[in-house]
Scaffold this active site. Structure first.
Site, PDB file in Angstrom:
ATOM      1  N   GLN A  26      -3.494   4.658   3.275  1.00 36.02           N
ATOM      2  CA  GLN A  26      -4.587   3.972   3.957  1.00 36.02           C
ATOM      3  C   GLN A  26      -4.152   2.721   4.708  1.00 36.02           C
ATOM      4  O   GLN A  26      -4.872   2.255   5.582  1.00 36.02           O
ATOM      5  CB  GLN A  26      -5.693   3.614   2.955  1.00 36.02           C
ATOM      6  CG  GLN A  26      -6.335   4.848   2.338  1.00 36.02           C
ATOM      7  CD  GLN A  26      -7.434   4.496   1.363  1.00 36.02           C
ATOM      8  OE1 GLN A  26      -7.170   4.253   0.188  1.00 36.02           O
ATOM      9  NE2 GLN A  26      -8.678   4.467   1.823  1.00 36.02           N
ATOM     10  N   ARG A 105      -3.166  -4.444  -6.471  1.00 39.46           N
ATOM     11  CA  ARG A 105      -3.012  -3.028  -6.785  1.00 39.46           C
ATOM     12  C   ARG A 105      -2.697  -2.259  -5.505  1.00 39.46           C
ATOM     13  O   ARG A 105      -3.458  -2.327  -4.542  1.00 39.46           O
ATOM     14  CB  ARG A 105      -4.299  -2.481  -7.412  1.00 39.46           C
ATOM     15  CG  ARG A 105      -4.279  -0.973  -7.629  1.00 39.46           C
ATOM     16  CD  ARG A 105      -5.516  -0.493  -8.396  1.00 39.46           C
ATOM     17  NE  ARG A 105      -5.473   0.948  -8.586  1.00 39.46           N
ATOM     18  CZ  ARG A 105      -6.236   1.829  -7.941  1.00 39.46           C
ATOM     19  NH1 ARG A 105      -7.136   1.419  -7.064  1.00 39.46           N
ATOM     20  NH2 ARG A 105      -6.118   3.116  -8.176  1.00 39.46           N
ATOM     21  N   HIS A 151      -1.742   8.240  -5.165  1.00 38.60           N
ATOM     22  CA  HIS A 151      -3.037   7.993  -4.513  1.00 38.60           C
ATOM     23  C   HIS A 151      -3.159   8.997  -3.369  1.00 38.60           C
ATOM     24  O   HIS A 151      -3.297   8.628  -2.201  1.00 38.60           O
ATOM     25  CB  HIS A 151      -3.157   6.544  -4.049  1.00 38.60           C
ATOM     26  CG  HIS A 151      -4.578   6.065  -3.886  1.00 38.60           C
ATOM     27  ND1 HIS A 151      -5.084   4.952  -4.515  1.00 38.60           N
ATOM     28  CD2 HIS A 151      -5.615   6.578  -3.166  1.00 38.60           C
ATOM     29  CE1 HIS A 151      -6.366   4.777  -4.166  1.00 38.60           C
ATOM     30  NE2 HIS A 151      -6.709   5.767  -3.351  1.00 38.60           N
ATOM     31  N   GLU A 207      -8.150   8.638  -9.278  1.00 35.87           N
ATOM     32  CA  GLU A 207      -9.311   9.515  -9.064  1.00 35.87           C
ATOM     33  C   GLU A 207      -8.938  10.988  -8.943  1.00 35.87           C
ATOM     34  O   GLU A 207      -9.084  11.588  -7.872  1.00 35.87           O
ATOM     35  CB  GLU A 207     -10.094   9.087  -7.812  1.00 35.87           C
ATOM     36  CG  GLU A 207     -10.670   7.705  -7.892  1.00 35.87           C
ATOM     37  CD  GLU A 207     -11.668   7.413  -6.765  1.00 35.87           C
ATOM     38  OE1 GLU A 207     -11.866   8.265  -5.877  1.00 35.87           O
ATOM     39  OE2 GLU A 207     -12.267   6.332  -6.785  1.00 35.87           O
ATOM     40  N   ASN A 343     -12.719   3.361 -11.513  1.00 34.04           N
ATOM     41  CA  ASN A 343     -13.193   3.075 -10.157  1.00 34.04           C
ATOM     42  C   ASN A 343     -14.688   3.327 -10.111  1.00 34.04           C
ATOM     43  O   ASN A 343     -15.158   4.379 -10.567  1.00 34.04           O
ATOM     44  CB  ASN A 343     -12.513   3.983  -9.126  1.00 34.04           C
ATOM     45  CG  ASN A 343     -11.069   3.588  -8.865  1.00 34.04           C
ATOM     46  OD1 ASN A 343     -10.546   2.646  -9.462  1.00 34.04           O
ATOM     47  ND2 ASN A 343     -10.420   4.320  -7.972  1.00 34.04           N
ATOM     48  N   TYR A 345     -18.299   2.580  -7.601  1.00 31.82           N
ATOM     49  CA  TYR A 345     -18.875   2.066  -6.355  1.00 31.82           C
ATOM     50  C   TYR A 345     -20.386   1.886  -6.416  1.00 31.82           C
ATOM     51  O   TYR A 345     -20.898   0.832  -6.099  1.00 31.82           O
ATOM     52  CB  TYR A 345     -18.483   2.977  -5.186  1.00 31.82           C
ATOM     53  CG  TYR A 345     -17.045   2.751  -4.785  1.00 31.82           C
ATOM     54  CD1 TYR A 345     -16.715   1.833  -3.802  1.00 31.82           C
ATOM     55  CD2 TYR A 345     -16.006   3.420  -5.439  1.00 31.82           C
ATOM     56  CE1 TYR A 345     -15.393   1.576  -3.466  1.00 31.82           C
ATOM     57  CE2 TYR A 345     -14.675   3.165  -5.103  1.00 31.82           C
ATOM     58  CZ  TYR A 345     -14.385   2.238  -4.115  1.00 31.82           C
ATOM     59  OH  TYR A 345     -13.088   1.983  -3.796  1.00 31.82           O
ATOM     60  N   GLU A 405     -11.227  -0.328  -8.977  1.00 34.76           N
ATOM     61  CA  GLU A 405     -11.820  -0.368  -7.640  1.00 34.76           C
ATOM     62  C   GLU A 405     -13.312  -0.564  -7.785  1.00 34.76           C
ATOM     63  O   GLU A 405     -13.934  -0.003  -8.691  1.00 34.76           O
ATOM     64  CB  GLU A 405     -11.619   0.955  -6.867  1.00 34.76           C
ATOM     65  CG  GLU A 405     -10.248   1.169  -6.296  1.00 34.76           C
ATOM     66  CD  GLU A 405     -10.106   2.504  -5.568  1.00 34.76           C
ATOM     67  OE1 GLU A 405     -11.123   3.032  -5.058  1.00 34.76           O
ATOM     68  OE2 GLU A 405      -8.980   3.017  -5.518  1.00 34.76           O
ATOM     69  N   TRP A 452     -12.224  -3.440  -3.911  1.00 34.95           N
ATOM     70  CA  TRP A 452     -11.722  -2.548  -2.882  1.00 34.95           C
ATOM     71  C   TRP A 452     -12.391  -2.924  -1.577  1.00 34.95           C
ATOM     72  O   TRP A 452     -13.604  -2.824  -1.491  1.00 34.95           O
ATOM     73  CB  TRP A 452     -12.031  -1.077  -3.236  1.00 34.95           C
ATOM     74  CG  TRP A 452     -11.417  -0.163  -2.230  1.00 34.95           C
ATOM     75  CD1 TRP A 452     -11.982   0.315  -1.079  1.00 34.95           C
ATOM     76  CD2 TRP A 452     -10.086   0.358  -2.267  1.00 34.95           C
ATOM     77  NE1 TRP A 452     -11.085   1.085  -0.391  1.00 34.95           N
ATOM     78  CE2 TRP A 452      -9.913   1.136  -1.096  1.00 34.95           C
ATOM     79  CE3 TRP A 452      -9.002   0.243  -3.164  1.00 34.95           C
ATOM     80  CZ2 TRP A 452      -8.707   1.791  -0.807  1.00 34.95           C
ATOM     81  CZ3 TRP A 452      -7.832   0.901  -2.871  1.00 34.95           C
ATOM     82  CH2 TRP A 452      -7.698   1.671  -1.702  1.00 34.95           C
ATOM     83  N   TRP A 460      -9.931   7.664   4.745  1.00 36.85           N
ATOM     84  CA  TRP A 460      -9.756   9.096   4.548  1.00 36.85           C
ATOM     85  C   TRP A 460     -10.422   9.932   5.653  1.00 36.85           C
ATOM     86  O   TRP A 460     -10.209   9.637   6.817  1.00 36.85           O
ATOM     87  CB  TRP A 460     -10.221   9.490   3.126  1.00 36.85           C
ATOM     88  CG  TRP A 460      -9.498   8.669   2.091  1.00 36.85           C
ATOM     89  CD1 TRP A 460     -10.025   7.707   1.283  1.00 36.85           C
ATOM     90  CD2 TRP A 460      -8.083   8.700   1.782  1.00 36.85           C
ATOM     91  NE1 TRP A 460      -9.049   7.144   0.489  1.00 36.85           N
ATOM     92  CE2 TRP A 460      -7.864   7.738   0.770  1.00 36.85           C
ATOM     93  CE3 TRP A 460      -6.981   9.448   2.244  1.00 36.85           C
ATOM     94  CZ2 TRP A 460      -6.588   7.510   0.224  1.00 36.85           C
ATOM     95  CZ3 TRP A 460      -5.727   9.211   1.699  1.00 36.85           C
ATOM     96  CH2 TRP A 460      -5.543   8.270   0.703  1.00 36.85           C
TER      97      TRP A 460
HETATM   98  C1  PNW Z   1     -12.120   5.927  -3.524  1.00 33.49           C
HETATM   99  N1  PNW Z   1     -17.505   9.553  -3.769  1.00 33.49           N
HETATM  100  O1  PNW Z   1     -12.526   7.199  -3.096  1.00 33.49           O
HETATM  101  C2  PNW Z   1     -10.629   5.857  -3.263  1.00 33.49           C
HETATM  102  O2  PNW Z   1      -9.885   5.600  -4.419  1.00 33.49           O
HETATM  103  C3  PNW Z   1     -10.250   4.934  -2.161  1.00 33.49           C
HETATM  104  O3  PNW Z   1      -8.992   5.280  -1.660  1.00 33.49           O
HETATM  105  C4  PNW Z   1     -11.335   4.919  -1.096  1.00 33.49           C
HETATM  106  O4  PNW Z   1     -10.981   4.228   0.061  1.00 33.49           O
HETATM  107  C5  PNW Z   1     -12.564   4.314  -1.730  1.00 33.49           C
HETATM  108  O5  PNW Z   1     -12.913   4.958  -2.942  1.00 33.49           O
HETATM  109  C6  PNW Z   1     -13.792   4.303  -0.817  1.00 33.49           C
HETATM  110  O6  PNW Z   1     -14.178   5.618  -0.501  1.00 33.49           O
HETATM  111  C7  PNW Z   1     -13.795   7.699  -3.302  1.00 33.49           C
HETATM  112  O7  PNW Z   1     -17.868  10.437  -2.937  1.00 33.49           O
HETATM  113  C8  PNW Z   1     -14.145   8.787  -2.536  1.00 33.49           C
HETATM  114  O8  PNW Z   1     -18.268   9.247  -4.721  1.00 33.49           O
HETATM  115  C9  PNW Z   1     -15.369   9.396  -2.696  1.00 33.49           C
HETATM  116  C10 PNW Z   1     -16.263   8.915  -3.634  1.00 33.49           C
HETATM  117  C11 PNW Z   1     -15.931   7.822  -4.404  1.00 33.49           C
HETATM  118  C12 PNW Z   1     -14.691   7.213  -4.233  1.00 33.49           C
END
Ligand code: PNW
Length: 514
Positions: A26, A105, A151, A207, A343, A345, A405, A452, A460
């Site tokens: 990335q 990281r 990764h 992940e 991780n 979000y 993250e 993050w 991606w």
């Molecule tokens: C993570 N979802 O990916 C990755 O570890 C990172 O490289 C990425 O940039 C970041 O989160 C933000 O996307 C994810 O669909 C991809 O729930 C998809 C999901 C969650 C995390």
């Protein structure tokens, strides 16, 4: 918008680990320099890999010029240049130092170290030299490396032709076979041997759920036939990855841990799933959502050494039984982590359904009422992280947790707008204050939190317009902060301007004052 009701109920424990993260593909760029081999992400994005070690276009675009996989949304985006961190690493280190950061990281690129993923022989000396220099300068600037070994940038050679299978390999009866294991073991052993004198925290896989489940047509590489059946292929790949994780930890513990005195674990990911109603059915479905994602990759390591029983039962009933671990594999897996990397979000609702669905949970998610980020899948509420931390504590007997993250994407039309990222400030305020409550009020053993990301970067399959950075990156060197951003999918090679956003300054206050 975010509730402005967050408050910090006290201080984080002394020594709490604050950091930011990135991943090699990335941010590094320099994709064909210093002997780097092709990775499955070069193939997936349609980068021109002709002439690179391990390149194989026979099943992606068939011929030059390369074309992106159809699941690559941001057509034309590649990691060829990215944030150019391979060349601008001193800028990145200075930036982090200015933020008062002590932990970074990042991931090591397997196809740089072994361009064709070799199972024997010496690593690429130029790549070793680059990571040596980077780690030395990071340490000299007062920052500790937290290093991810995988990764997602698998050397393309290990999947060319696709019949080789890499993580997706199986025998004629459809059982997973770890034929990639000798290559993986040689790579991780080499990293421990060469960098383990200075790297004290290792994460094997980032992940596994995303790079297996989402790799069957939902945007992650390789996303090619014959690995496109989401009911079967992710579970083969996941099985091989779990065994590879256990093998890496076994090597580290037997050969290196005593002398190097570091620690090793894995990072799994989960967004919180809150029952949509308090019906028994929805509550059970929400529990399955977490078990079938986080539990899939955590239960074998932090639980009884095997997949969650609920998952085994449902898969068996559906006639696609999960792969089985041998007793020896279970023994190697159980307890194979010194900490729990997580991780996280966002949060959504989850409700029971009559059909098994894509994830076999007999459930479906929805997002009414949650704040939305820029990413289509991203909705948030800080309390979701607190509930998830409590879930991990309950299920796995209070392990040491590092949130490896956590972050928020925000759209921006100008550099000025990107830097005024109030939405992201509110995200980090809400999320970090909920982490503090989990520690102080719920007794969850959270040891660290990594935002993050350090930088806007190659997101991606979406490419560059999706921005997760706490620092803005101008991929096209527009010096006027109010000029419209081209939001280009093709960064201009060379200098990639960095500018700290408000969220970076907010986080600096949090971690400086703890
Ligand atoms: C993570 N979802 O990916 C990755 O570890 C990172 O490289 C990425 O940039 C970041 O989160 C933000 O996307 C994810 O669909 C991809 O729930 C998809 C999901 C969650 C995390």
């Amino acid at each position: 918008t975010w509730p402005k009701t967050y408050s910090y109920a006290g201080s984080f424990p002394e020594g709490f680990v604050w950091g930011v993260g990135t991943a090699a593909y990335q941010v590094e760029g320099a994709y064909n320099e210093d002997g780097r081999g092709a990775s499955i992400w070069d193939t997936f994005t349609g980068a021109n890999t002709l002439g690179m070690p391990g390149a194989n276009c026979s099943y992606c675009c068939q011929s030059a010029p390369c074309t992106p996989n159809k699941n690559m949304v941001g057509k034309g985006a590649t990691g060829n240049v990215a944030t150019n961190s391979y060349h601008m690493f001193r800028t990145d280190i200075a930036l982090m130092k200015s933020m008062g950061l002590k932990h970074y990281r990042f991931s090591i690129s397997w196809p740089r170290i072994f361009p064709t993923g070799s199972a024997t022989g010496e690593p690429n000396p130029e790549a070793v030299k680059w990571y040596d220099t980077f780690i030395d300068e990071l340490l000299a600037a007062g920052m500790e490396p937290y290093v991810t070994l995988y990764h997602w940038d698998l050397p393309q050679a290990l999947l060319s032709p696709p019949e080789l299978g890499a993580w997706w390999a199986r025998d004629k009866d459809g059982k997973p076979v770890g034929q990639i294991l000798p290559n993986w073991k040689h790579y991780v052993d080499t990293c421990f041997r060469l960098f383990g004198d200075r790297v004290k925290v290792w994460v094997t896989f980032n992940e596994a759920w995303s790079c297996t489940k989402l790799a069957s047509g939902s945007g992650k590489a390789p996303g090619i036939p014959p690995f496109m059946n989401p009911a079967v292929d992710p579970y083969i790949a996941g099985h091989n990855i779990l065994n590879a994780h256990a093998a890496a930890v076994d090597i580290y513990r037997r050969k290196y841990q005593t002398s190097q005195k570091g620690r090793i674990g894995i990072t799994n990911n989960q967004d919180w799933r809150e029952p949509k109603t308090d019906s028994v059915e929805d509550v059970a479905a929400a529990e399955r959502a977490v078990l079938f994602q986080l539990g899939w990759f955590s239960e074998p390591i932090f639980g009884a050494g095997d997949y969650p029983q609920e998952m085994k039962d449902i898969f068996a009933a559906l006639g696609t039984a999960l792969p089985e671990f041998s007793e020896a594999e279970k023994a190697l897996l159980k307890g194979s982590a010194d900490f729990f990397g997580l991780n996280h979000y966002g949060t959504g609702w989850f409700a029971a359904t009559k059909e098994p669905g894509w994830d076999m949970t007999y459930g479906t998610s929805s997002e009414e009422g949650f704040v939305q980020g820029q990413s289509t899948w991203l909705y948030g509420a800080g309390w979701g992280l607190r509930k998830l931390l409590n879930w991990v504590k309950r299920r796995y007997n209070n392990p040491e947790i590092y949130v490896t993250e956590s972050g928020w994407s925000v759209a921006a039309q100008t550099a000025e707008e990107a830097a005024n990222d109030t939405q992201r400030v509110m995200y980090f305020a809400n999320y970090t204050s909920e982490v503090l409550s989990a520690i102080l009020e719920d007794g969850v053993d959270v040891r660290g939190y990594f935002a993050w990301s350090l930088l806007d970067n190659f997101e991606w399959e979406m490419g560059y317009p999706i921005r997760f950075g706490t620092t803005f990156v101008d991929y096209d060197l527009g010096l006027d902060p109010n000029a419209p951003l081209p939001n280009s999918q093709v960064p201009t090679p060379g200098f990639q301007l960095r500018r700290r956003k408000d969220s970076s300054c907010f986080l600096e206050q949090v971690w400086r004052s703890n």
